[in-house]
Design an enzyme around this catalytic site. Structure first.
Site, PDB file in Angstrom:
ATOM      1  N   PHE A   7      40.020  85.283  70.887  1.00 13.29           N
ATOM      2  CA  PHE A   7      40.930  84.156  70.787  1.00 13.29           C
ATOM      3  C   PHE A   7      41.261  83.518  72.129  1.00 13.29           C
ATOM      4  O   PHE A   7      41.532  82.321  72.195  1.00 13.29           O
ATOM      5  CB  PHE A   7      42.205  84.539  70.033  1.00 13.29           C
ATOM      6  CG  PHE A   7      41.988  84.518  68.551  1.00 13.29           C
ATOM      7  CD1 PHE A   7      41.959  83.315  67.861  1.00 13.29           C
ATOM      8  CD2 PHE A   7      41.782  85.685  67.851  1.00 13.29           C
ATOM      9  CE1 PHE A   7      41.731  83.280  66.498  1.00 13.29           C
ATOM     10  CE2 PHE A   7      41.555  85.663  66.490  1.00 13.29           C
ATOM     11  CZ  PHE A   7      41.528  84.457  65.808  1.00 13.29           C
ATOM     12  N   GLU A   8      41.256  84.279  73.192  1.00 18.05           N
ATOM     13  CA  GLU A   8      41.555  83.697  74.504  1.00 18.05           C
ATOM     14  C   GLU A   8      40.358  82.914  75.035  1.00 18.05           C
ATOM     15  O   GLU A   8      40.523  81.857  75.619  1.00 18.05           O
ATOM     16  CB  GLU A   8      41.955  84.784  75.510  1.00 18.05           C
ATOM     17  CG  GLU A   8      43.299  85.418  75.242  1.00 18.05           C
ATOM     18  CD  GLU A   8      44.468  84.458  75.372  1.00 18.05           C
ATOM     19  OE1 GLU A   8      44.383  83.461  76.126  1.00 18.05           O
ATOM     20  OE2 GLU A   8      45.490  84.704  74.699  1.00 18.05           O
ATOM     21  N   GLY A   9      39.165  83.466  74.866  1.00 18.38           N
ATOM     22  CA  GLY A   9      37.991  82.833  75.449  1.00 18.38           C
ATOM     23  C   GLY A   9      38.032  82.938  76.962  1.00 18.38           C
ATOM     24  O   GLY A   9      39.096  83.109  77.556  1.00 18.38           O
TER      25      GLY A   9
END
Length: 155
Positions: A7-9
């Site tokens: 989700f952060e990437g």
């Protein structure tokens, strides 16, 4: 860790998140400033440290008896919303009061940033809730880059 990375990437250059906080790597914020760049190795180290901080908070504030899947979901949640927000959250209070369903229902309430509902945050909360309740596997993606079936419902 895989859920957080997903989700952060990875971003190798500093950017401002939806609240205007300078961020780099995998959601790292401590000491980040405009123009800052990082290597993959630096981002990996920051992620390990930041996740460890979130894990320590979950260990500190959650009453004993948490499953590994619940723990992992709560660590990602804490990483994303911050330790203070987690510590004072209704989600934590309900979980510690053995109102597990009430805690599960709280995840989707954390989909706002800067006063706006954010679709990506709702997807993340749904993924955390799926891990928390179902033990969904977020550690593998297929070679084609497609998300595992457990993630399809939260994408």
């Amino acid at each position: 860790m895989a859920l957080t990375e997903y989700f952060e990437g990875f971003r190798d250059s500093a950017y401002q998140d939806s609240k205007g906080v300078w961020t780099i790597g995998y959601g790292h914020t401590l000491g980040v400033h405009p123009g800052m760049v990082c290597t993959q190795e630096e981002a990996d180290q920051w992620l390990l440290s930041d996740v460890a901080d979130a894990a320590n908070a979950v260990n500190l504030y959650v009453k004993p008896g948490v499953t590994q899947d619940e723990f992992d979901a709560l660590v990602d949640f804490t990483f994303n919303v911050g330790i203070t927000a987690f510590r004072t959250s209704t989600l934590l209070a309900k979980f510690n009061d053995n109102d597990v369903q009430g805690a599960i229902d709280e995840f989707e309430k954390w989909d706002m940033s800067g006063g706006k509902h954010i679709a990506g945050l709702l997807r993340r909360r749904n993924a955390e809730r799926a891990l928390f309740t179902l033990g969904a596997d977020f550690s593998q993606e297929s070679a084609s880059g497609e998300v595992q079936p457990e993630l399809e419902a939260v994408q």
